[in-house]
Design a protein around this motif. Structure first.
Motif, PDB file in Angstrom:
ATOM      1  N   ALA A   1       1.030  -1.146  -0.049  1.00  0.00           N
ATOM      2  CA  ALA A   1      -0.316   0.112  -0.245  1.00  0.00           C
ATOM      3  C   ALA A   1       0.573   1.208   0.076  1.00  0.00           C
ATOM      4  O   ALA A   1       0.963   2.298  -1.028  1.00  0.00           O
ATOM      5  N   ALA A   2       2.083   1.127   1.073  1.00  0.00           N
ATOM      6  CA  ALA A   2       3.045   1.977   0.802  1.00  0.00           C
ATOM      7  C   ALA A   2       3.562   1.968  -0.793  1.00  0.00           C
ATOM      8  O   ALA A   2       3.677   3.654  -0.957  1.00  0.00           O
ATOM      9  N   LEU A   3       4.328   1.238  -1.478  1.00  0.00           N
ATOM     10  CA  LEU A   3       4.498   1.972  -2.217  1.00  0.00           C
ATOM     11  C   LEU A   3       3.584   1.767  -3.365  1.00  0.00           C
ATOM     12  O   LEU A   3       3.786   1.956  -4.957  1.00  0.00           O
ATOM     13  N   ALA A   4       2.291   1.414  -3.358  1.00  0.00           N
ATOM     14  CA  ALA A   4       1.752   2.123  -4.292  1.00  0.00           C
ATOM     15  C   ALA A   4       1.537   3.289  -4.204  1.00  0.00           C
ATOM     16  O   ALA A   4       1.427   4.526  -5.572  1.00  0.00           O
ATOM     17  N   LEU A   5       0.646   3.808  -3.010  1.00  0.00           N
ATOM     18  CA  LEU A   5       0.505   5.463  -2.832  1.00  0.00           C
ATOM     19  C   LEU A   5       2.416   6.050  -2.904  1.00  0.00           C
ATOM     20  O   LEU A   5       2.058   6.754  -3.650  1.00  0.00           O
ATOM     21  N   THR A   6       3.264   5.618  -2.938  1.00  0.00           N
ATOM     22  CA  THR A   6       4.544   6.447  -3.525  1.00  0.00           C
ATOM     23  C   THR A   6       4.569   6.862  -4.964  1.00  0.00           C
ATOM     24  O   THR A   6       5.357   7.368  -5.456  1.00  0.00           O
TER      25      THR A   6
ATOM     26  N   VAL B   1      -3.704  11.462  -6.993  1.00  0.00           N
ATOM     27  CA  VAL B   1      -3.663  10.279  -6.676  1.00  0.00           C
ATOM     28  C   VAL B   1      -4.871   9.694  -7.259  1.00  0.00           C
ATOM     29  O   VAL B   1      -5.727   9.866  -6.342  1.00  0.00           O
ATOM     30  N   PRO B   2      -4.650   8.239  -7.557  1.00  0.00           N
ATOM     31  CA  PRO B   2      -6.474   7.797  -7.535  1.00  0.00           C
ATOM     32  C   PRO B   2      -7.175   7.468  -6.803  1.00  0.00           C
ATOM     33  O   PRO B   2      -6.713   7.123  -5.381  1.00  0.00           O
TER      34      PRO B   2
ATOM     35  N   GLU C   1      -6.769   5.361  -0.565  1.00  0.00           N
ATOM     36  CA  GLU C   1      -7.925   4.412   0.060  1.00  0.00           C
ATOM     37  C   GLU C   1      -7.131   3.116   0.212  1.00  0.00           C
ATOM     38  O   GLU C   1      -7.693   2.278   1.781  1.00  0.00           O
ATOM     39  N   ARG C   2      -6.596   2.448  -0.167  1.00  0.00           N
ATOM     40  CA  ARG C   2      -5.817   1.603   0.298  1.00  0.00           C
ATOM     41  C   ARG C   2      -4.367   1.657   1.503  1.00  0.00           C
ATOM     42  O   ARG C   2      -4.391   1.096   2.213  1.00  0.00           O
ATOM     43  N   ALA C   3      -3.967   2.890   0.783  1.00  0.00           N
ATOM     44  CA  ALA C   3      -3.251   3.426   1.659  1.00  0.00           C
ATOM     45  C   ALA C   3      -3.721   3.778   3.143  1.00  0.00           C
ATOM     46  O   ALA C   3      -3.496   2.905   4.707  1.00  0.00           O
ATOM     47  N   ALA C   4      -5.090   4.331   3.054  1.00  0.00           N
ATOM     48  CA  ALA C   4      -5.774   4.569   4.574  1.00  0.00           C
ATOM     49  C   ALA C   4      -6.195   3.698   5.482  1.00  0.00           C
ATOM     50  O   ALA C   4      -6.499   3.813   6.187  1.00  0.00           O
ATOM     51  N   ARG C   5      -5.757   2.431   4.213  1.00  0.00           N
ATOM     52  CA  ARG C   5      -6.866   0.982   5.457  1.00  0.00           C
ATOM     53  C   ARG C   5      -5.763   0.547   6.141  1.00  0.00           C
ATOM     54  O   ARG C   5      -5.814   0.200   7.318  1.00  0.00           O
ATOM     55  N   HIS C   6      -4.587   0.956   6.129  1.00  0.00           N
ATOM     56  CA  HIS C   6      -2.723   0.098   6.733  1.00  0.00           C
ATOM     57  C   HIS C   6      -2.297   1.610   7.529  1.00  0.00           C
ATOM     58  O   HIS C   6      -1.261   1.094   8.014  1.00  0.00           O
ATOM     59  N   PHE C   7      -2.791   2.556   7.215  1.00  0.00           N
ATOM     60  CA  PHE C   7      -2.024   4.072   8.102  1.00  0.00           C
ATOM     61  C   PHE C   7      -3.068   4.383   8.114  1.00  0.00           C
ATOM     62  O   PHE C   7      -3.952   5.203   7.591  1.00  0.00           O
TER      63      PHE C   7
ATOM     64  N   LEU D   1      -0.321   7.935   7.590  1.00  0.00           N
ATOM     65  CA  LEU D   1      -1.106   8.749   6.212  1.00  0.00           C
ATOM     66  C   LEU D   1       0.148  10.275   6.337  1.00  0.00           C
ATOM     67  O   LEU D   1       0.474  10.179   4.934  1.00  0.00           O
ATOM     68  N   ALA D   2      -0.451  10.569   6.823  1.00  0.00           N
ATOM     69  CA  ALA D   2       0.039  12.652   7.113  1.00  0.00           C
ATOM     70  C   ALA D   2       1.582  12.348   6.373  1.00  0.00           C
ATOM     71  O   ALA D   2       2.269  12.686   5.708  1.00  0.00           O
TER      72      ALA D   2
END
Length: 148
Positions: free
Chosen positions: A86-91, A102-103, A108-114, A119-120
């Protein structure tokens, strides 16, 4: 390739370093932070930052297998866990901004893990390394100048 200038205003360097340090501290996961900055640096072709952050990643115990497969993390099976993915996809989404944003599904995927704070800090870290990459690439700073 020539170095255009080795000069970097110290106030700018301190500001960028401060942003990087605050984002890493807030993320609270030094190994993940290094995976993130390495991936952005790969995308931005920043040899100086890659050289520096690969060294730091090893100091933080990031497995060699992850470092070896980072450029192909999506196809690397279970080498990266869901939080790292999730972090790498957001990166990648923040670094490339293909569609100008950012799609939602990536965010949302990142927000499920952070949580919101982490996340900020993750986004802040991606922004910070992208700034550093652009500073170093635009000046054509070669690898090898980093000393811990």
């Amino acid at each position: 390739m020539t170095t255009r200038t080795g000069h970097l205003d110290q106030a700018v360097a301190r500001a960028l370093s401060g942003l990087s340090a605050a984002a890493k501290k807030g993320l609270g996961d030094p190994a993940l932070a290094e995976l993130v900055v390495i991936r952005a640096s790969q995308l931005n072709h920043c040899a100086f930052c890659l050289d520096m952050h690969l060294r730091i990643a090893r100091e933080h115990g990031v497995p060699e297998r992850q470092l070896d497969l980072l450029a192909a993390w999506e196809e690397a099976g279970d080498v990266f866990d869901e939080r790292e993915r999730a972090a790498l996809a957001l990166t990648e989404a923040v670094t490339v901004l293909t569609d100008g944003f950012v799609p939602d599904e990536v965010y949302e995927r990142a927000a499920r893990h952070f949580d919101g704070t982490a996340l900020a800090h993750l986004i802040g870290l991606v922004v910070a390394i992208n700034n550093w990459n652009r500073v170093m690439v635009s000046r054509r700073i070669p690898p090898g100048g980093y000393t811990p």
